[in-house]
Design an enzyme around this catalytic site. Structure first.
Site: not given
Ligand SMILES: [Zn+2]
Length: 318
Positions: A230, A239, A249
């Protein structure tokens, strides 16, 4: 390319109102199935915020451009940045009021994982050992704020960050990383706010059962990696599968993935995307169990450091 990615994100918003309700219902309805599988709400949370704030997409695009410029010009500082962490613990039960030792164990994991000091950093048979990165960011426990509440779960709509909804407003969010520790519900382990969002809701949310390495920390998410993942989002990482089949990404040294990996994938696992690349399933930004993830890549490091550069979205933390 970035404009295309952003446009796609905006297009996906058109579906988000329905999709969001569906996914919440599905997650709740299939809770038995999702137990044991990592669930992170960060990408959905971003879609919720983009839908609620028409100016956010433009702000994020501007920060992306500044970050790209900083990377291109080699302006990324390599000194060690220290980030003060404020834990906001919201509890109904005694177990939810997790101990200082458990919170400190989470800080310890962040410091190991972001400084290549984690004991599994040198795991044998890592096909991506050559692109492993020492990010070089340190975290220091600044404050713990605790609040007794009557809520049994807090959901993913930021109620825990708002005093008028029973939560705790962030402390100095432009200079301190706020982490809310509470029961989220719906099989969600945690979620983060990406750079560019409102400072009133900025930070990371962790379910107490997936915080730190001791106390109530629960297998297979008992090694503190939910926070590592996180905080990666909070520092602008997406992700590893780009939240789409064979998606991007926006990091050049990570391979294309089919989708999220769960559990601990077999060594040598490949995607069926174009060229069948070897997946980087040991990356913190995948969905594997805590013991299966142990590295950031060099490209991810650069992307994270860029937000702290002059004009970057988190420059105020320097
Ligand atoms: Zn995530």
């Amino acid at each position: 390319m970035k404009k295309i990615v952003l446009s796609l994100a905006i297009v996906s918003l058109l579906f988000s109102c329905n999709k969001q309700e569906d996914s919440i219902t599905t997650t709740d309805g299939n809770l038995a199935e999702t137990v044991g599988k990592r669930g992170c709400y960060s990408d959905e949370h971003l879609k919720d915020q983009l839908a609620a704030d028409p100016t956010l997409a433009k702000r994020m695009e501007e920060f992306e451009l500044k970050a790209a410029e900083a990377i291109a010009q080699g302006r990324i500082v390599n000194g060690v940045l220290e980030i003060p962490v404020v834990f906001n613990v919201l509890y109904r039960t005694t177990a939810e009021n997790i101990s200082l030792a458990q919170l400190q164990s989470q800080i310890d994991v962040l410091n190991k994982d972001f400084n290549a000091q984690n004991s599994d950093y040198n795991t044998a048979n890592n096909p991506y050992s050559s692109v492993r990165a020492n990010v070089g960011i340190r975290f220091v426990l600044d404050q713990v704020i605790r609040k007794s509440t009557t809520k049994s779960s807090w959901g993913t709509a930021d109620a825990m960050k708002k005093a008028n909804r029973g939560g705790l407003a962030p402390t100095s969010p432009t200079t301190k990383l706020n982490i809310w520790v509470c029961t989220i519900g719906g099989g969600i382990l945690g979620y983060a706010q990406f750079p560019g969002g409102s400072s009133a809701t900025d930070g990371v949310v962790l379910d107490g059962k997936y915080t730190g390495t001791t106390g109530t920390a629960t297998y297979p998410f008992n090694l503190g990696r939910t926070a590592t993942h996180e905080v990666g989002h909070w520092m602008n990482l997406r992700h590893i599968w780009g939240d789409a089949t064979c998606g991007t990404d926006s990091v050049s040294d990570t391979p294309v993935h089919n989708a999220a990996n769960y559990g601990v994938p077999a060594v040598g696992h490949r995607s069926t995307c174009s060229g069948t690349p070897l997946e980087m399933y040991m990356n913190y930004m995948d969905y594997t169990d805590d013991r299966g993830m142990y590295m950031f890549s060099g490209g991810q490091k650069t992307r994270m450091l860029a937000i702290f550069d002059v004009g970057g979205s988190r420059a105020s933390f320097r």
